[in-house]
Design a protein around this motif. Structure first.
Motif, PDB file in Angstrom:
ATOM      1  N   PHE A 245      14.484  -6.736  -0.089  1.00 25.74           N
ATOM      2  CA  PHE A 245      15.181  -6.527   1.183  1.00 25.74           C
ATOM      3  C   PHE A 245      15.358  -5.041   1.484  1.00 25.74           C
ATOM      4  O   PHE A 245      15.369  -4.642   2.657  1.00 25.74           O
ATOM      5  CB  PHE A 245      16.531  -7.247   1.172  1.00 25.74           C
ATOM      6  N   ARG A 246      15.506  -4.230   0.451  1.00 24.41           N
ATOM      7  CA  ARG A 246      15.537  -2.780   0.703  1.00 24.41           C
ATOM      8  C   ARG A 246      14.184  -2.307   1.230  1.00 24.41           C
ATOM      9  O   ARG A 246      14.111  -1.425   2.096  1.00 24.41           O
ATOM     10  CB  ARG A 246      15.929  -2.046  -0.578  1.00 24.41           C
ATOM     11  N   LEU A 247      13.117  -2.882   0.703  1.00 21.83           N
ATOM     12  CA  LEU A 247      11.784  -2.554   1.204  1.00 21.83           C
ATOM     13  C   LEU A 247      11.631  -3.005   2.649  1.00 21.83           C
ATOM     14  O   LEU A 247      11.049  -2.291   3.475  1.00 21.83           O
ATOM     15  CB  LEU A 247      10.724  -3.213   0.327  1.00 21.83           C
ATOM     16  N   LEU A 248      12.163  -4.176   2.977  1.00 20.82           N
ATOM     17  CA  LEU A 248      12.124  -4.651   4.362  1.00 20.82           C
ATOM     18  C   LEU A 248      12.881  -3.689   5.271  1.00 20.82           C
ATOM     19  O   LEU A 248      12.405  -3.354   6.374  1.00 20.82           O
ATOM     20  CB  LEU A 248      12.732  -6.051   4.439  1.00 20.82           C
ATOM     21  N   ARG A 253      12.188   0.557   9.542  1.00 16.14           N
ATOM     22  CA  ARG A 253      12.362   1.911  10.091  1.00 16.14           C
ATOM     23  C   ARG A 253      11.019   2.517  10.467  1.00 16.14           C
ATOM     24  O   ARG A 253      10.886   3.193  11.484  1.00 16.14           O
ATOM     25  CB  ARG A 253      13.081   2.793   9.078  1.00 16.14           C
ATOM     26  N   PHE A 254      10.001   2.263   9.640  1.00 13.78           N
ATOM     27  CA  PHE A 254       8.664   2.765   9.985  1.00 13.78           C
ATOM     28  C   PHE A 254       8.107   2.032  11.197  1.00 13.78           C
ATOM     29  O   PHE A 254       7.412   2.626  12.020  1.00 13.78           O
ATOM     30  CB  PHE A 254       7.718   2.592   8.797  1.00 13.78           C
ATOM     31  N   ARG A 260      13.525   2.512  18.471  1.00 12.54           N
ATOM     32  CA  ARG A 260      14.303   1.714  17.528  1.00 12.54           C
ATOM     33  C   ARG A 260      15.086   0.655  18.279  1.00 12.54           C
ATOM     34  O   ARG A 260      16.028   0.959  19.010  1.00 12.54           O
ATOM     35  CB  ARG A 260      15.243   2.596  16.729  1.00 12.54           C
ATOM     36  N   PRO A 261      14.735  -0.640  18.100  1.00 10.81           N
ATOM     37  CA  PRO A 261      15.521  -1.684  18.766  1.00 10.81           C
ATOM     38  C   PRO A 261      16.825  -1.917  18.017  1.00 10.81           C
ATOM     39  O   PRO A 261      16.847  -2.028  16.801  1.00 10.81           O
ATOM     40  CB  PRO A 261      14.596  -2.910  18.670  1.00 10.81           C
ATOM     41  N   ARG A 262      17.895  -1.951  18.761  1.00 16.05           N
ATOM     42  CA  ARG A 262      19.188  -2.215  18.140  1.00 16.05           C
ATOM     43  C   ARG A 262      19.431  -3.706  17.995  1.00 16.05           C
ATOM     44  O   ARG A 262      20.202  -4.127  17.144  1.00 16.05           O
ATOM     45  CB  ARG A 262      20.305  -1.596  18.979  1.00 16.05           C
ATOM     46  N   ILE A 263      18.780  -4.510  18.827  1.00 13.00           N
ATOM     47  CA  ILE A 263      18.982  -5.960  18.789  1.00 13.00           C
ATOM     48  C   ILE A 263      17.721  -6.592  18.215  1.00 13.00           C
ATOM     49  O   ILE A 263      16.676  -6.649  18.865  1.00 13.00           O
ATOM     50  CB  ILE A 263      19.276  -6.508  20.194  1.00 13.00           C
TER      51      ILE A 263
END
Length: 468
Positions: A245-248, A253-254, A260-263
């Motif tokens: 999940f950290r990788l996800l 982010r990439f 960057r969608p907030r929703i």
């Protein structure tokens, strides 16, 4: 099945192919060990006509021998031959069984008769072959002798006596082993290809990417403790699942470099694909990294976030949508820094509520207060809830369960998202078997030691000003 997929199937199923190859070798060795050795002895006779020395007579005699020699071959295994030989040599079995082991042939264009006898003993095979040849000679000459004549018109001479063979003609160990190995390899390869052809699910990130043309942002390993410990915070923070999940989180982010969608809406093609667990742990991972995050349970048919997190179910999103409460009144907090908006009471019209303008207003209001809004919604294909909700989101994350979600359902779900026009950041392959362990300190399995305190999942929650 195309060649590339076949090669990949063989690569993934190499243990099956190897086991089948070993089984084939074992079968070849067993066949060799259980087969009684069989030996063959060979003898040869020359057929000539009893004629004078004149050229014309010699030519006529040669033509006579060539014409008759093919008929002699059929006599070699007749009862006229086998019964006397069987009785003379005191052989086991019956004359008919002896006949089945005698083979005679006359090569075309020659006056030669080749007799071959098969037996389980080399010396006995040679003895029988020689006896058959002598009896064969006598029978042919008797049949060709007229009643009134004293000399037969044909003459048969044994020009090659049979000798005991040194090696059996069967079994052949090398050939049997090679045949067993080849059969095992073909069986293993066939099983691998058949399994791939019959498997309608997806088992690898490469297969998921190839099918959907979407990047796989993470592969979440299967964890037996997930039902008891759904969140990867606390004692689960160093598990392989937490690392996934950290990788996800990092890959998202990439994927969001340009905008960057907030929703972010998290959904799946069908139920039980792991979408809720993915949404929860992605939100926990973001909140744990210092990103103000809120998790919204927009699955208004089978909500599960409140139960999973140990929060209050009765007050939440539906109360806000129908104007019975404000966001500040129903917002809840886990023991960590994650804010949660549970579903609230299950409404009779979830599709209409999620597609309403009020739903869009709620999400935008949340996006003004939090940097990340993670929305867990219903599966795409069974109901139309997510299709109506997608217009209010900025991106979608599609969760697919490894080895369970059918290919056609994944394709249908991806096509539905494209038709809606929502931006799909990528996919997540959940519950992948045989996970790799996380690299880092602590217990990589994520199991809590006896001395580790059990973390709190939730804290007391204020709803409408009252403590529940």
């Amino acid at each position: 099945m195309e060649l590339r997929r076949t090669i990949k199937a063989l690569g993934r199923s190499w243990p099956v192919v190897a086991v089948c190859a070993l089984l084939g070798l074992g079968a070849g060795w067993l066949a060799t060990a259980m087969t009684t050795p069989l030996y063959q002895a060979h003898t040869q006779l020359f057929v000539s006509a009893s004629v004078g020395s004149a050229t014309t007579e010699l030519n006529q005699g040669s033509s006579f021998s060539l014409a008759r020699v093919q008929s002699y071959v059929a006599i070699a295994a007749s009862s006229e031959i086998t019964e006397p030989v069987h009785q003379e040599l005191h052989l086991p079995g019956t004359p008919a069984q002896l006949a089945s082991r005698i083979d005679a042939e006359a090569p075309p264009g020659t006056v030669l008769v080749n007799i071959t006898v098969s037996d389980t003993r080399p010396q006995r095979a040679a003895l029988i072959a020689n006896a058959v040849a002598l009896r064969f000679r006598d029978v042919v000459q008797r049949l060709e002798t007229p009643d009134a004549a004293s000399k037969p018109p044909v003459k048969l001479d044994v020009i090659q006596k049979a000798s005991a063979p040194a090696q059996p003609v069967s079994p052949k160990p090398a050939l049997d082993l090679m045949a067993g190995l080849l059969a095992g390899l073909l069986l293993g390869a066939g099983a691998a290809v058949l399994r791939e052809a019959l498997d309608t699910t997806l088992n690898t990130p490469e297969a998921l990417t190839e099918l959907t043309a979407l990047p796989v942002l993470a592969s979440i390993p299967f964890d037996r403790e997930a039902p008891q410990h759904p969140g990867v915070d606390g004692h689960q923070a160093h598990s392989a699942r937490a690392e996934a999940f950290r990788l996800l989180r990092a890959n998202l982010r990439f994927a969001e470099i340009d905008e960057r969608p907030r929703i972010l809406i998290v959904t799946s093609p069908v139920p039980r694909d792991g979408k809720t667990n993915t949404a929860l742990n992605l939100a926990l991972s973001m909140a744990g990294a210092g990103t103000p995050t809120v998790l919204v349970d927009a699955d208004l048919r089978r909500p599960s976030v409140a139960e999973t997190c140990g929060l209050v179910q009765e007050a939440g999103l539906t109360n806000v949508l129908i104007g019975k409460a404000d966001l500040v009144d129903v917002m809840q907090q886990t023991a960590g820094s994650l804010a949660v908006l549970t579903s609230g009471p299950v409404p009779p019209n979830p599709a209409e509520l999620l597609a309403s303008a009020r739903m869009g207003e709620v999400l935008r209001e949340l996006a003004e207060s939090y940097e990340a809004v993670i929305v867990d919604t219903t599966p795409l294909l069974p109901v139309a809830d997510t299709v109506g909700l997608a217009q209010h989101g900025q991106a979608v994350l599609l969760v697919v369960r490894a080895g369970k979600t059918p290919r056609d359902r994944v394709t249908e779900a991806a096509d539905s998202l494209r038709m809606v026009g929502v931006r799909t950041l990528g996919t997540v392959l959940s519950m992948v078997p045989a996970p790799h362990q996380a690299y880092g300190h602590g217990d990589p399995s994520g199991k809590r030691s006896a001395s580790s305190p059990r973390p709190r999942v939730s804290a007391p929650v204020a709803v409408g000003g009252d403590t529940q």
